[in-house]
Motif scaffolding. Structure first.
Motif, PDB file in Angstrom:
ATOM      1  N   GLU B  15       0.854  -1.184   0.000  1.00 15.24           N
ATOM      2  CA  GLU B  15       0.000   0.000   0.000  1.00 15.24           C
ATOM      3  C   GLU B  15       0.893   1.238   0.000  1.00 15.24           C
ATOM      4  OE1 GLU B  15      -3.661   0.068   2.437  1.00 15.24           O
ATOM      5  OE2 GLU B  15      -2.877   1.955   3.238  1.00 15.24           O
ATOM      6  N   VAL B  16       0.681   2.111  -0.939  1.00 13.50           N
ATOM      7  CA  VAL B  16       1.509   3.311  -1.042  1.00 13.50           C
ATOM      8  C   VAL B  16       0.615   4.538  -1.242  1.00 13.50           C
ATOM      9  CG1 VAL B  16       3.387   2.004  -2.141  1.00 13.50           C
ATOM     10  CG2 VAL B  16       1.748   3.247  -3.567  1.00 13.50           C
ATOM     11  N   THR B  17       1.222   5.711  -1.050  1.00 14.24           N
ATOM     12  CA  THR B  17       0.540   6.969  -1.356  1.00 14.24           C
ATOM     13  C   THR B  17       1.280   7.673  -2.488  1.00 14.24           C
ATOM     14  OG1 THR B  17      -0.210   7.214   0.923  1.00 14.24           O
ATOM     15  CG2 THR B  17      -0.139   9.223  -0.415  1.00 14.24           C
ATOM     16  N   ILE B  18       0.544   8.093  -3.502  1.00 15.24           N
ATOM     17  CA  ILE B  18       1.156   8.930  -4.531  1.00 15.24           C
ATOM     18  C   ILE B  18       0.491  10.308  -4.502  1.00 15.24           C
ATOM     19  CG2 ILE B  18       1.848   6.996  -6.014  1.00 15.24           C
ATOM     20  CD1 ILE B  18      -0.471   7.589  -7.832  1.00 15.24           C
ATOM     21  N   LYS B  19       1.259  11.312  -4.904  1.00  8.60           N
ATOM     22  CA  LYS B  19       0.776  12.685  -4.904  1.00  8.60           C
ATOM     23  C   LYS B  19       1.005  13.273  -6.290  1.00  8.60           C
ATOM     24  CE  LYS B  19       1.845  13.411  -0.008  1.00  8.60           C
ATOM     25  NZ  LYS B  19       2.458  14.308   1.000  1.00  8.60           N
ATOM     26  N   GLY B  20      -0.037  13.861  -6.850  1.00 11.02           N
ATOM     27  CA  GLY B  20       0.138  14.396  -8.194  1.00 11.02           C
ATOM     28  C   GLY B  20      -1.085  15.144  -8.675  1.00 11.02           C
ATOM     29  N   TRP B  21      -1.299  15.047  -9.977  1.00 12.20           N
ATOM     30  CA  TRP B  21      -2.398  15.785 -10.624  1.00 12.20           C
ATOM     31  C   TRP B  21      -3.280  14.811 -11.391  1.00 12.20           C
ATOM     32  CZ3 TRP B  21       2.508  17.427  -9.963  1.00 12.20           C
ATOM     33  CH2 TRP B  21       2.690  18.680  -9.365  1.00 12.20           C
ATOM     34  N   LEU B  22      -4.567  15.159 -11.458  1.00 13.62           N
ATOM     35  CA  LEU B  22      -5.512  14.326 -12.194  1.00 13.62           C
ATOM     36  C   LEU B  22      -5.415  14.682 -13.672  1.00 13.62           C
ATOM     37  CD1 LEU B  22      -7.696  12.182 -11.963  1.00 13.62           C
ATOM     38  CD2 LEU B  22      -9.384  14.027 -11.773  1.00 13.62           C
ATOM     39  N   ASN B  23      -4.832  13.793 -14.427  1.00  7.63           N
ATOM     40  CA  ASN B  23      -4.641  14.042 -15.849  1.00  7.63           C
ATOM     41  C   ASN B  23      -5.922  13.794 -16.626  1.00  7.63           C
ATOM     42  OD1 ASN B  23      -2.250  14.847 -17.279  1.00  7.63           O
ATOM     43  ND2 ASN B  23      -2.506  12.988 -18.515  1.00  7.63           N
ATOM     44  N   ASN B  24      -6.700  12.809 -16.139  1.00  7.68           N
ATOM     45  CA  ASN B  24      -7.917  12.434 -16.834  1.00  7.68           C
ATOM     46  C   ASN B  24      -8.740  11.556 -15.891  1.00  7.68           C
ATOM     47  OD1 ASN B  24      -9.700  12.296 -18.934  1.00  7.68           O
ATOM     48  ND2 ASN B  24      -8.693  10.540 -19.914  1.00  7.68           N
ATOM     49  N   LYS B  25     -10.077  11.573 -16.083  1.00  3.43           N
ATOM     50  CA  LYS B  25     -10.945  10.736 -15.241  1.00  3.43           C
ATOM     51  C   LYS B  25     -12.035  10.142 -16.116  1.00  3.43           C
ATOM     52  CE  LYS B  25     -14.010  12.549 -12.393  1.00  3.43           C
ATOM     53  NZ  LYS B  25     -14.569  13.321 -11.253  1.00  3.43           N
ATOM     54  N   ARG B  26     -12.280   8.838 -15.944  1.00  2.00           N
ATOM     55  CA  ARG B  26     -13.444   8.195 -16.557  1.00  2.00           C
ATOM     56  C   ARG B  26     -14.201   7.542 -15.423  1.00  2.00           C
ATOM     57  NH1 ARG B  26     -11.986   3.690 -19.280  1.00  2.00           N
ATOM     58  NH2 ARG B  26      -9.905   3.774 -18.328  1.00  2.00           N
ATOM     59  N   SER B  27     -15.506   7.669 -15.442  1.00  2.00           N
ATOM     60  CA  SER B  27     -16.287   7.050 -14.363  1.00  2.00           C
ATOM     61  C   SER B  27     -17.589   6.507 -14.907  1.00  2.00           C
ATOM     62  CB  SER B  27     -16.567   8.089 -13.262  1.00  2.00           C
ATOM     63  OG  SER B  27     -17.378   7.492 -12.257  1.00  2.00           O
ATOM     64  N   SER B  28     -17.938   5.303 -14.424  1.00  2.00           N
ATOM     65  CA  SER B  28     -19.214   4.696 -14.825  1.00  2.00           C
ATOM     66  C   SER B  28     -20.309   5.036 -13.810  1.00  2.00           C
ATOM     67  CB  SER B  28     -19.054   3.181 -14.889  1.00  2.00           C
ATOM     68  OG  SER B  28     -18.885   2.682 -13.561  1.00  2.00           O
ATOM     69  N   GLY B  29     -19.925   5.749 -12.755  1.00  2.00           N
ATOM     70  CA  GLY B  29     -20.862   5.986 -11.656  1.00  2.00           C
ATOM     71  C   GLY B  29     -20.670   4.957 -10.545  1.00  2.00           C
ATOM     72  N   LYS B  30     -20.010   3.852 -10.885  1.00  2.00           N
ATOM     73  CA  LYS B  30     -19.746   2.825  -9.870  1.00  2.00           C
ATOM     74  C   LYS B  30     -18.252   2.553  -9.719  1.00  2.00           C
ATOM     75  CE  LYS B  30     -24.110   0.486  -9.968  1.00  2.00           C
ATOM     76  NZ  LYS B  30     -24.853  -0.752 -10.148  1.00  2.00           N
TER      77      LYS B  30
END
Lengths: 431, 431
Positions: B15-30
């Protein structure tokens, strides 16, 4: 192929040719000792009249200081000095016999030496400083890459000033009006962190300061580093790591140069194993007052103050969290005290003065806008810089290190003008 | 401590943590797929609504493109793509939710992108070019050090011009009149070789050219190298070694960047194992005429000519020994033909154009003085440069390489303005 002097130690017993310049010559009339340099190092060539053809010996007799030459001979160990190698001359040819060299062994004034900087660079001390500078620059590149920084060069032509406008060099720029020569690339690398995460620039910056101290140049080299998701404390750790990496590499690679400079490196070695010291700004002021300085809270430290504060220190000293009123608009306000900012100056040992200035940057759009307005800066000029707080702002920090100041400290050079190949000051634009 | 995306391959199952920027998002709602970048690389984080606390899912739904964020999750291998790693999200916190990002997926005009250069740098292609530039610069430093060159920075403020005066930027300089921004550090490093043997500078140079081609900037980065006791043929070998070292390092370190740019690297790989081609200038003119160019003897090659000459070549092409009449005063005259000089231009493959210009330098005092007078240059301005031929003159050679041109070639970027973080052209001084 000829051999570099630095490689002679691997060639003992072999006949090699070296090419370089005659640094010095001593001759008894029967045996001549030629001190030759080729840039990689210094070596002595021993020529014995009776064992050489007459015309070779005559050629050697004609060679003046700074003449260029090619010498062939067998490599031997110096009879007395460990690690020093000599050439027993069998061939020697002058390439060009130098005119009488203007820089002699006697003391010259600094103006004369600066007028002849193109020649003065050849002196052993200047050679050593040039090589230390190269090592410092290499250490900076290597350390930052090891910490995941990417080099992103900042522009020199800028439309506005990073810190005030009084010391800017203006340049007429086509139909666009006036460009100013950059004083710092910081704002630009703040933009680049959202692309590459951590980055640095490394180039010349310019200050039109009418100052003639031993620490001022109008053109000098800066490295600015910037890192996303790095806050104040980690910023200081990166700075400490960098300074130690520079010192370590110089100690490893520059022993010959330190000898040439008669630079005692005990303090440099000692520094490597210990953590750097820290004062908060207000602690530093109190300590300085105790030590006899009349500095008041809210004032910047002078050279004397920096000296006092580090006089008995084995390690460089961070001065953290300065009053907001005397620091730049982009520094982040300390959440624990809104009169202070999350910044640091790093003061070197051995009278080096300020080596690094750094800070966590204001990442809140509204607070930054307020600071820009408060300073009377043009909102329009900083629109793009404010954008960085609108589109994925992150906590971030950075710092700048002045290359010549570091080189001056490590080499022990008296004046900063010796720490850059061709220095530019208010009175000096040549050669 | 957080983890850099480039290191995820070593953390599978953790388990790790990354920090950055959201380059793109796709979501089905679920289920939501978050493409995250942190500067070191790109990773996909997979968030499943049912396995997350409601407020975390709601936070993810609010995240806009370019929002900054911290994501914690278990590292898994991508089910289909070899060498790609994912994060199975268990925590996700927005750092700052970005305002509507001005750069969308649709095509923008170049002026719009240049106005937003501070944001455009974040696009995947620009990210890749920045990193290739860093790799090119590192390769140059490493190769030259491996060949015993020492870095000696040249000054930016110069009292006179290296090559003509029509394209100089003048700067008012205190009481000393006018300084000009350097167009090349060559003359300065010629002085430094008598100290360090071999040296190079690496910094910005400036040309006030009213040119708006795809290959011109007013401010660009040059590396000039100079070596004592190196003559024409060895000079070309060093140049070939440098270009191969740059390409080799980019092929080793930049596969991810080449993919992002959809850059086919077959030609780069092929080039490494073969010697570069050579034409003498007069052969090149004849060949060009045969290929349909109307270039005449005594003219400089145009872009089209450079393209024609390298069209069918697997390797860069040297054009050697140009007519003295169209080349600079400091180039050494060919002892075999006094109308020619011992110089070279290196033309890259794949339409790269001229990458390097180099020459052996005139080392004879009288011949150099004659050339300076013939060109109508001020003898006084070049007095210090002439000194180098009076005090231990040596055969020496050097060359200059334009960083942006090399980056443009290796990255396959269309326009040179993409090959420097903040380009400056005749019409562009911001941001």
């Amino acid at each position: 192929m000829h051999t570099f002097i630095k490689d002679l130690s691997n060639k003992v017993g072999e006949e090699v040719t070296i090419k370089g310049w005659l640094n010095n010559k001593r001759s008894s009339g029967k045996i001549a000792f030629l001190e030759i340099r080729d840039g990689s190092g210094f070596a002595q060539a021993v020529a014995v009249k009776d064992s050489l053809p007459a015309e070779v010996w005559q050629g050697i007799e004609k060679l003046t200081q700074e003449s260029s030459l090619e010498v062939t001979g067998k490599v031997t160990k110096h009879p007395k000095q460990e690690g020093v190698f000599e050439l027993q001359v069998c061939k020697c040819a002058g390439v060009q016999v130098a005119s009488e060299y203007p820089i002699s062994k006697k003391d010259h004034g600094p103006e004369f030496l600066m007028d002849n900087r193109h020649l003065w660079l050849r002196s052993k001390k200047q050679w050593a400083i040039l090589r230390i500078r190269d090592t410092v620059e290499t250490a900076i590149n290597e350390y930052l890459h090891s910490q995941n920084f990417i080099r992103t060069d900042s522009p020199i032509f800028t439309p506005n000033a990073c810190e005030g406008t009084t010391t800017l060099f203006p340049v007429p720029y086509f139909d666009l009006g006036t460009a100013y020569l950059s004083q710092s690339g910081q704002l630009y690398i703040e933009a680049a962190i959202a692309s590459v995460g951590r980055c640095y620039d490394f180039g010349p910056v310019f200050r039109a300061e009418k100052s003639t101290t031993k620490r001022h140049l109008t053109e000098f080299w800066m490295m600015d580093a910037e890192a996303a998701f790095v806050e104040h404390d980690e910023n200081l750790k990166i700075q400490e790591g960098l300074v130690k990496a520079i010192v370590k590499k110089c100690l490893e690679n520059c022993q010959q140069e330190f000898s040439a400079l008669e630079r005692d490196t005990v303090a440099l070695k000692k520094m490597l194993d210990k953590p750097f010291s820290h004062y908060f700004y207000d602690e530093a002021i109190k300590k300085l007052n105790k030590l006899g300085s009349d500095i008041k809270y809210g004032e910047d430290l002078g050279n004397d103050d920096e000296g006092l504060l580090t006089k008995d220190s084995d390690v460089p000293v961070f001065i953290e969290k300065w009053p907001k009123s005397i620091k730049s608009f982009y520094m982040k306000i300390d959440p624990e005290n809104s009169d202070r900012v999350l910044n640091d100056d790093l003061i070197g040992i051995e009278g080096a003065g300020e080596l690094i200035g750094g800070s966590q940057r204001e990442d809140d759009y509204n607070l930054l806008l307020e600071r820009i307005r408060h300073e009377g800066l043009s909102e329009k000029d900083y629109e793009w810089y404010l954008d960085l707080r609108k589109y994925g702002s992150v906590p971030h920090s950075g710092f700048g290190i002045g290359v010549e100041r570091v080189v001056r400290w490590i080499s022990g050079a008296e004046h900063i003008r010796e720490c850059i190949p061709f220095p530019r000051t208010i009175n000096r634009l040549r050669p």
